[in-house]
Design an enzyme around this catalytic site. Structure first.
Site, short mmCIF file in Angstrom:
data_model
loop_
_atom_site.label_atom_id
_atom_site.label_comp_id
_atom_site.label_asym_id
_atom_site.label_seq_id
_atom_site.Cartn_x
_atom_site.Cartn_y
_atom_site.Cartn_z
N ASN A 10 0.91 -1.20 0.01
CA ASN A 10 0.11 0.03 0.36
C ASN A 10 0.91 1.38 0.06
OD1 ASN A 10 -1.93 2.00 0.34
ND2 ASN A 10 -2.41 1.47 2.59
N TRP A 11 1.02 1.80 -1.01
CA TRP A 11 2.06 2.94 -1.24
C TRP A 11 1.35 4.44 -0.53
CZ3 TRP A 11 3.75 2.99 -7.30
CH2 TRP A 11 4.56 1.62 -7.42
N LYS A 12 0.04 4.17 -0.18
CA LYS A 12 -0.50 5.53 0.39
C LYS A 12 -0.20 6.70 -0.45
CE LYS A 12 -0.11 3.04 4.80
NZ LYS A 12 -0.20 3.02 5.95
N HIS A 96 -9.53 0.65 5.06
CA HIS A 96 -8.12 1.26 5.72
C HIS A 96 -8.43 1.97 7.00
CE1 HIS A 96 -4.06 2.34 6.33
NE2 HIS A 96 -3.71 1.21 5.93
N GLU A 98 -6.87 4.30 8.04
CA GLU A 98 -6.71 5.80 7.62
C GLU A 98 -7.90 6.35 7.04
OE1 GLU A 98 -3.04 5.24 5.72
OE2 GLU A 98 -2.08 4.71 7.61
N GLU A 168 -4.83 -5.04 10.35
CA GLU A 168 -3.82 -4.15 10.83
C GLU A 168 -4.41 -3.31 12.18
OE1 GLU A 168 -2.04 -2.83 6.84
OE2 GLU A 168 -3.83 -1.74 6.83
N GLY A 174 2.82 2.11 10.91
CA GLY A 174 3.82 3.27 10.56
C GLY A 174 4.52 3.57 11.92
N SER A 214 3.74 -2.18 10.22
CA SER A 214 5.37 -2.24 10.42
C SER A 214 5.81 -3.82 10.08
CB SER A 214 5.72 -1.80 11.96
OG SER A 214 5.34 -0.64 12.20
N GLY A 235 3.14 -1.29 4.14
CA GLY A 235 3.09 0.25 4.08
C GLY A 235 4.34 0.97 3.53
N GLY A 236 5.16 1.33 4.46
CA GLY A 236 6.39 2.26 4.23
C GLY A 236 7.41 1.02 3.70
P1 13P Z 1 3.17 0.32 7.76
O1 13P Z 1 3.86 -1.07 7.02
O2 13P Z 1 3.86 1.46 6.96
O3 13P Z 1 3.33 0.24 9.25
O4 13P Z 1 1.72 0.53 7.14
C1 13P Z 1 0.91 -0.58 7.07
C2 13P Z 1 -0.42 -0.19 6.53
O5 13P Z 1 -1.10 0.67 6.81
C3 13P Z 1 -0.45 -1.04 4.99
O6 13P Z 1 -1.89 -0.68 4.74
#
Ligand code: 13P
Length: 252
Positions: A10-12, A96, A98, A168, A174, A214, A235-236
């Site tokens: 997920n590149w956000k 998600h 967010e 998640e 994050g 993470s 994510g990251g």
């Molecule tokens: P991180 O891997 O940056 O913690 O993010 C997880 C995430 O929200 C993937 O959708």
């Protein structure tokens, strides 16, 4: 039952057109021919078409990070299931944390999006997860059950073949603070039990449940080794060819 591991990035709200295409090209080179693991990336909407074109001919599929449940019309700023399919997406990520906590999406809105996406022929990654205060108040399973149950309301058993759940925990996103493999496994097993109740044991056993929060090259293998963890939503670490590649290889 052996479920195929599914790793998604997920590149956000990250990358530029140039860096996104470079990332996709890098991944195509390192993991683009892997078929033992299902792979997908979720770039920002405006880059979907370019990334889908870049990844064409590889095993890496493309998905959108969100969509709206209406087909078309006066919904300024939104995009539909048909539009994201039109630019080459097979997947959409819904629910998600967010979207829930930054943009205020409710269980009901998420349910409508899930129903629309599946009806349009998209595959869905449905995310759920508790906040830190909910975990500390012993409400972890209540929250995850409520989110999964309400999102799947009206989803027929046959359509579950196109649904992946992503657990998640919000406190792990994050933050560098991963759930331990045991902590994650416990919730995954509960979610699977919930699916068995909502559908049947066979559907529960066939549905993949990813862990997100993470995930890094250093912890992916131990997470993916757990019985009910069927891959990850990253994510990251999905923004670096080297890291995402190492995570995917940890799943092999
Ligand atoms: P991180 O891997 O940056 O913690 O993010 C997880 C995430 O929200 C993937 O959708």
């Amino acid at each position: 039952m052996a479920r195929k591991i599914f790793v998604a990035g997920n590149w956000k709200m990250n990358t530029t057109i140039a860096s996104g295409v470079a990332l996709a090209n890098g991944l195509k080179e390192t993991i683009g021919s892997i078929s033992e693991v299902d792979l997908a990336v979720f770039p920002p909407h405006v880059y979907l078409k370019s990334i889908a074109e870049t990844l064409a001919g590889s095993q890496i599929t493309v998905g959108a990070q969100t969509m709206y449940f209406e087909e078309k019309g006066a919904f300024t700023g939104e995009i539909s299931a048909e539009m994201i399919q039109d630019v080459g997406c097979q997947y959409v990520l819904l629910g998600h944390s967010e979207r829930r906590h930054v943009f205020g999406e409710t269980d009901d809105v998420i349910n409508r999006k899930v129903l629309k996406a599946l009806a349009a022929g998209l595959k869905v990654i449905l995310a759920c997860g508790e906040l830190l205060e909910e975990r500390e108040a012993d409400k972890t399973m209540d929250v995850n059950e409520r989110q999964v149950k309400s999102a799947l309301e009206g989803v027929e058993e046959a359509a579950m073949a196109n649904v992946t759940i992503a657990y998640e925990p919000v406190w792990a996103i994050g933050t560098g603070k991963t759930a331990s493999p045991d902590q994650a496994q416990e919730v995954h097993a509960e979610i699977r039990k919930l699916l068995a109740g909502l559908y049947d044991e066979e559907t529960a056993q066939a549905t993949r449940i990813q862990y997100g929060g993470s995930v890094k090259p250093g912890n992916a293998a131990e997470l993916f080794a757990m019985d009910d963890i069927d891959g990850g939503l990253i994510g990251g670490a999905s923004l670096k060819v080297e890291d995402f590649t190492a995570i995917v290889k940890a799943a092999l």
